[in-house]
Design an enzyme around this catalytic site. Sequence first.
Site, PDB file in Angstrom:
ATOM      1  N   MET A  27      11.682  -5.065  10.664  1.00 43.77           N
ATOM      2  CA  MET A  27      12.277  -6.341  11.070  1.00 43.77           C
ATOM      3  C   MET A  27      13.032  -6.958   9.886  1.00 43.77           C
ATOM      4  O   MET A  27      13.311  -8.159   9.874  1.00 43.77           O
ATOM      5  CB  MET A  27      11.196  -7.291  11.590  1.00 43.77           C
ATOM      6  CG  MET A  27      10.494  -6.721  12.813  1.00 43.77           C
ATOM      7  SD  MET A  27       9.801  -7.964  13.924  1.00 43.77           S
ATOM      8  CE  MET A  27       8.640  -8.763  12.852  1.00 43.77           C
ATOM      9  N   GLY A  28      13.326  -6.137   8.876  1.00 40.00           N
ATOM     10  CA  GLY A  28      14.133  -6.615   7.754  1.00 40.00           C
ATOM     11  C   GLY A  28      13.337  -7.427   6.755  1.00 40.00           C
ATOM     12  O   GLY A  28      12.118  -7.389   6.728  1.00 40.00           O
ATOM     13  N   GLY A  33       6.729  -2.769   0.122  1.00 37.91           N
ATOM     14  CA  GLY A  33       5.915  -2.175   1.192  1.00 37.91           C
ATOM     15  C   GLY A  33       6.760  -1.426   2.213  1.00 37.91           C
ATOM     16  O   GLY A  33       6.299  -0.462   2.828  1.00 37.91           O
ATOM     17  N   HIS A  34       8.017  -1.883   2.431  1.00 39.42           N
ATOM     18  CA  HIS A  34       8.925  -1.157   3.325  1.00 39.42           C
ATOM     19  C   HIS A  34       9.542   0.036   2.606  1.00 39.42           C
ATOM     20  O   HIS A  34       9.694   1.112   3.182  1.00 39.42           O
ATOM     21  CB  HIS A  34      10.091  -2.054   3.773  1.00 39.42           C
ATOM     22  CG  HIS A  34       9.709  -3.204   4.630  1.00 39.42           C
ATOM     23  ND1 HIS A  34       9.731  -4.507   4.181  1.00 39.42           N
ATOM     24  CD2 HIS A  34       9.291  -3.250   5.922  1.00 39.42           C
ATOM     25  CE1 HIS A  34       9.367  -5.315   5.164  1.00 39.42           C
ATOM     26  NE2 HIS A  34       9.088  -4.585   6.226  1.00 39.42           N
ATOM     27  N   ASP A 147      -0.239  -2.906   9.241  1.00 36.57           N
ATOM     28  CA  ASP A 147      -0.423  -3.283  10.644  1.00 36.57           C
ATOM     29  C   ASP A 147      -1.268  -2.207  11.307  1.00 36.57           C
ATOM     30  O   ASP A 147      -0.764  -1.379  12.075  1.00 36.57           O
ATOM     31  CB  ASP A 147       0.940  -3.429  11.327  1.00 36.57           C
ATOM     32  CG  ASP A 147       1.717  -4.598  10.765  1.00 36.57           C
ATOM     33  OD1 ASP A 147       1.274  -5.736  10.925  1.00 36.57           O
ATOM     34  OD2 ASP A 147       2.752  -4.362  10.115  1.00 36.57           O
ATOM     35  N   SER A 182       3.841  -8.606   2.308  1.00 41.70           N
ATOM     36  CA  SER A 182       4.248  -8.987   3.664  1.00 41.70           C
ATOM     37  C   SER A 182       5.443  -9.913   3.541  1.00 41.70           C
ATOM     38  O   SER A 182       5.495 -10.738   2.619  1.00 41.70           O
ATOM     39  CB  SER A 182       3.098  -9.729   4.355  1.00 41.70           C
ATOM     40  OG  SER A 182       3.583 -10.440   5.473  1.00 41.70           O
ATOM     41  N   SER A 183       6.370  -9.796   4.481  1.00 46.71           N
ATOM     42  CA  SER A 183       7.522 -10.702   4.467  1.00 46.71           C
ATOM     43  C   SER A 183       7.046 -12.146   4.592  1.00 46.71           C
ATOM     44  O   SER A 183       7.676 -13.077   4.090  1.00 46.71           O
ATOM     45  CB  SER A 183       8.470 -10.383   5.623  1.00 46.71           C
ATOM     46  OG  SER A 183       8.849  -9.033   5.547  1.00 46.71           O
TER      47      SER A 183
HETATM   48  O1  PAF Z   1       6.090  -3.654  11.994  1.00 46.58           O
HETATM   49  C1  PAF Z   1       7.179  -4.189  12.307  1.00 46.58           C
HETATM   50  O2  PAF Z   1       7.959  -4.614  11.454  1.00 46.58           O
HETATM   51  C2  PAF Z   1       7.534  -4.319  13.784  1.00 46.58           C
HETATM   52  O3  PAF Z   1       6.399  -4.574  14.551  1.00 46.58           O
HETATM   53  C3  PAF Z   1       8.309  -3.092  14.320  1.00 46.58           C
HETATM   54  C4  PAF Z   1       7.478  -1.844  14.283  1.00 46.58           C
HETATM   55  C5  PAF Z   1       9.584  -2.906  13.519  1.00 46.58           C
HETATM   56  C6  PAF Z   1       8.695  -3.348  15.781  1.00 46.58           C
HETATM   57  O4  PAF Z   1       9.494  -4.476  15.920  1.00 46.58           O
END
Ligand code: PAF
Length: 278
Positions: A27-28, A33-34, A147, A182-183
Amino acid sequence: MKTVTTLEELFQARSELPSPVGLVPTMGFLHEGHLILMRQAKQTCASVVVSIFVNPTQFGPGEDLESYPRDIEHDLALLEHLGVDLVWLPTPEVMYPPNYQTWVEVSDVTQPLEGSFRPGHFRGVTTVVSKLFNAVRPDVAVFGQKDAQQVAVVKQMTRDLSYPIKIDVVPIVREGDGLALSSRNTYLKKPQRKAATVLYKSLRKAEAAYLEGERRADAIRRIMTDTIAEEPLASVQYVSCADLDTLQELEMITSKALLSMAVYVGQTRLIDNWILQP
Ligand code: PAF
């Protein structure tokens, strides 16, 4: 790095990518972490696709859809630097065109924990993830352990709908003091940021008790609740000690267990988790 918005652009760009293709749905407002998810995808795949879409259908009424942090320019710079091949930035109209009517729902594993406090959340997640899977047709999709229930739900959906996609899960990335990245951490004011370390502290205390031989799940849950109660800026929404696969609450810990929690620090809802290995 190519950036596309429409489905037609995506299909064209996807057809030019060498296989195997890895997808990292996001979700940007990307953080370390991303980026670790993308590095994982790069290690196992010839091409990496990243989607950035703040999915409105997974936010409930009163949640932070409007205020959810966004910084596309910064995200794209990070992704370019990382060597991502394709970024898909669908608009809400691309994802949910007028007269949209189709939903993907997973039953049992969506019910406890996050599902019980965020009704409809996982219906939004599984719907958008299946749309991402259908459009990108990745060989591998990478998700973060942060998550934990989302991971269990997406794995269940992938099995149930026979997607030929391998789900890779990457461990939680933490700040030096243990706070999971976390964002939403950007919402925390300075004293709250300090208080937020209580989630990690409570998980580590529970693990220490487990390592000393405690197997009663209730006792483990109490350790987490009591530790969080010592922090005046934090309030528990739930703590859980559940079976790692079914997410059902345990009485005794006899196999892999997931410790998880949602805690408010001020107005900010934080989640964290830890796996107890037998
Ligand atoms: O974990 C997230 O950022 C969101 O739940 C995802 C998997 C991109 C779905 O919108």
